[in-house]
Design an enzyme around this catalytic site. Structure first.
Site, PDB file in Angstrom:
ATOM      1  N   SER A 201       0.850  -1.188   0.000  1.00 17.38           N
ATOM      2  CA  SER A 201       0.000   0.000   0.000  1.00 17.38           C
ATOM      3  C   SER A 201       0.889   1.242   0.000  1.00 17.38           C
ATOM      4  CB  SER A 201      -0.870  -0.031   1.263  1.00 17.38           C
ATOM      5  OG  SER A 201      -1.755   1.059   1.272  1.00 17.38           O
ATOM      6  N   HIS A 203       0.616   4.428   0.652  1.00 15.84           N
ATOM      7  CA  HIS A 203       0.649   5.489   1.668  1.00 15.84           C
ATOM      8  C   HIS A 203       1.430   5.102   2.915  1.00 15.84           C
ATOM      9  CE1 HIS A 203      -2.506   4.247   4.719  1.00 15.84           C
ATOM     10  NE2 HIS A 203      -2.809   3.425   3.738  1.00 15.84           N
ATOM     11  N   CYS A 326      -7.911   2.576  12.856  1.00 19.43           N
ATOM     12  CA  CYS A 326      -9.273   2.228  12.476  1.00 19.43           C
ATOM     13  C   CYS A 326     -10.146   2.163  13.735  1.00 19.43           C
ATOM     14  CB  CYS A 326      -9.311   0.872  11.775  1.00 19.43           C
ATOM     15  SG  CYS A 326      -7.809   0.496  10.866  1.00 19.43           S
TER      16      CYS A 326
END
Ligand code: 7TS
Length: 397
Positions: A201, A203, A326
């Site tokens: 990923s 980022h 999250c």
């Protein structure tokens, strides 16, 4: 001063990455799949970026690197496709993951369990690491896939994925690794391994948000989850995020170039920071430094709720984390600390500091002072600290 020590959550886009992406918004915006000059310029940029991504993980030209929107998508894809291809068809019935995977693996595995798939959640040892020999006992002829993260996002613990991939390969079992926290922090070269699938990923290594990839070894292509076009060789439909892919290409190139710096300079800064934090009494780190990625510290300050510490530091412009972002609005204990078997009150005291190659000495000096002050203040008003038993390290192990 504002200090960002939450780089395992996301990173700043490297200015060189931003510069590389910039032309692909207003000047060069053609759909690379179209048949005109606007398309050919983006198509070329796409090809060059893809080459950098292949090189960044040591993939062969015959392998597939398929662009996705993030690691969550890549992880969902790997597990769900294996379910469709091998479990729903009745050939196999079993998937193995670790109990400390990111929620994008754990929640997907739970979902597949609700559809009838058997799932084994491998435990970690008291250092927060899944040991390779633990896997051996759980592999069966019905095991379709083992999915194991390369680096844990909370502790920074490095898992022996190459050894596990080899074990799986010998038994004809597919192997996926979530390398989201490994890229730019460890040498990652799929060519020298038996890894069949790998998630990344952008980022997390100073690229843009909203773009990731799933690597698939030649001959091990998964079935698409998104149908509707022939993008990415039909494996993942949807108009390509050209600027994002250009950014990911530049970011992985920079990350690989900066790997030595990460392994030595960032690690030295992290170690100096950690030494200073460990001078504070009743302070505890689970995973030994040599078995950890160079940028991460998960540390417990006995008697202090992680959230209280976070808020205190945030008032001074210091960003850290108590667990997966999250779940940062929930007052839950750190799931990895729980898996390691930390007593409940210690699991609530964990704070994660994650550095990057942009973190400076001055920033770390500032944070050390602020953490020391915060610990003093918060322990003075902590009833649990007043009555806490000492030598918690012994209790934990
Ligand atoms: N896998 C791992 C190991 C991760 O650390 C994360 C994000 C993901 C997958 C999901 O990545 P995304 O590209 O879908 O965003 N981890 C964290 C974290 O540790 N704090 O916030 C996000």
């Amino acid at each position: 001063m504002r200090v960002y020590l939450d780089n395992n959550s996301t990173t700043m886009v490297d200015p060189h990455v931003y510069e590389a992406m910039e032309p692909y918004f207003v000047q060069r915006y053609g759909n690379p799949n179209s048949l005109h000059c606007f398309a050919s310029e983006t198509h070329q940029a796409l090809k060059a970026a893809m080459q950098k991504i292949y090189a960044g993980i040591g993939a062969n030209n015959e392998d597939s690197v398929v662009i996705t929107s993030c690691a969550t998508e890549s992880n969902n894809w790997a597990l769900k496709s294996i379910y469709f291809q091998y479990i729903l068809t009745g050939q196999k019935n079993h998937i193995i993951i670790s109990e400390v995977e990111h929620p994008s693996i754990i929640a997907t595995a739970r979902f597949l369990e609700s559809l009838g798939c058997k799932v084994t959640y491998l435990p970690v040892n008291n250092e927060g690491i899944v040991e390779a020999h633990t896997l051996k006992d759980f592999l069966t002829d019905k095991t379709a896939l083992v999915s194991m993260m390369w680096v844990n996002n909370e502790t920074g613990a490095i898992f022996p994925v190459e050894e596990m991939a080899q074990m799986c390969n010998e038994r004809g079992i597919l192997f996926h690794t979530d390398a989201t926290q490994a890229i730019g922090k460890l040498p990652v070269n799929v060519k020298e391994t038996k890894i069949d699938y790998l998630t990344l990923s952008a980022h997390k290594f100073h690229g843009p948000k909203g773009v990731g990839a799933l690597y698939m070894k030649k001959g091990k292509e998964l079935m698409p989850l998104l149908h509707g076009g022939d993008h990415m060789g039909g494996l993942r439909s949807g108009t390509l995020n050209v600027a994002g892919i250009v950014g990911m290409g530049k970011a992985i190139e920079q990350a690989v170039d900066a790997l030595d710096f990460e392994l030595h300079e960032v690690k030295a800064l992290r170690d100096r920071f950690e030494d200073a934090l460990l001078e504070i009494p009743d302070t505890f780190v689970v995973t030994p430094r040599e078995r950890r990625s160079p940028n991460t510290i998960l540390i417990s300050f006995r008697g202090i709720e992680g959230e209280s510490m976070l808020w205190d530091l945030n008032k001074d412009g210091i960003a850290a984390s108590t667990g997966s972002a999250c779940a940062s609005e929930d007052l839950e204990s750190n799931p990895v600390m729980e898996a390691i078997g930390a007593e409940a009150d210690l699991a609530h005291t964990a704070i994660r500091f994650s550095l990057s190659r942009f973190t400076t000495n001055e920033e770390i000096d500032f944070v050390i002072e602020r953490v020391k002050e915060a610990v003093k203040r918060l322990r003075a008003i902590s009833s649990s600290y007043a009555y806490a038993p000492k030598n918690h390290k012994d209790e934990l192990h």
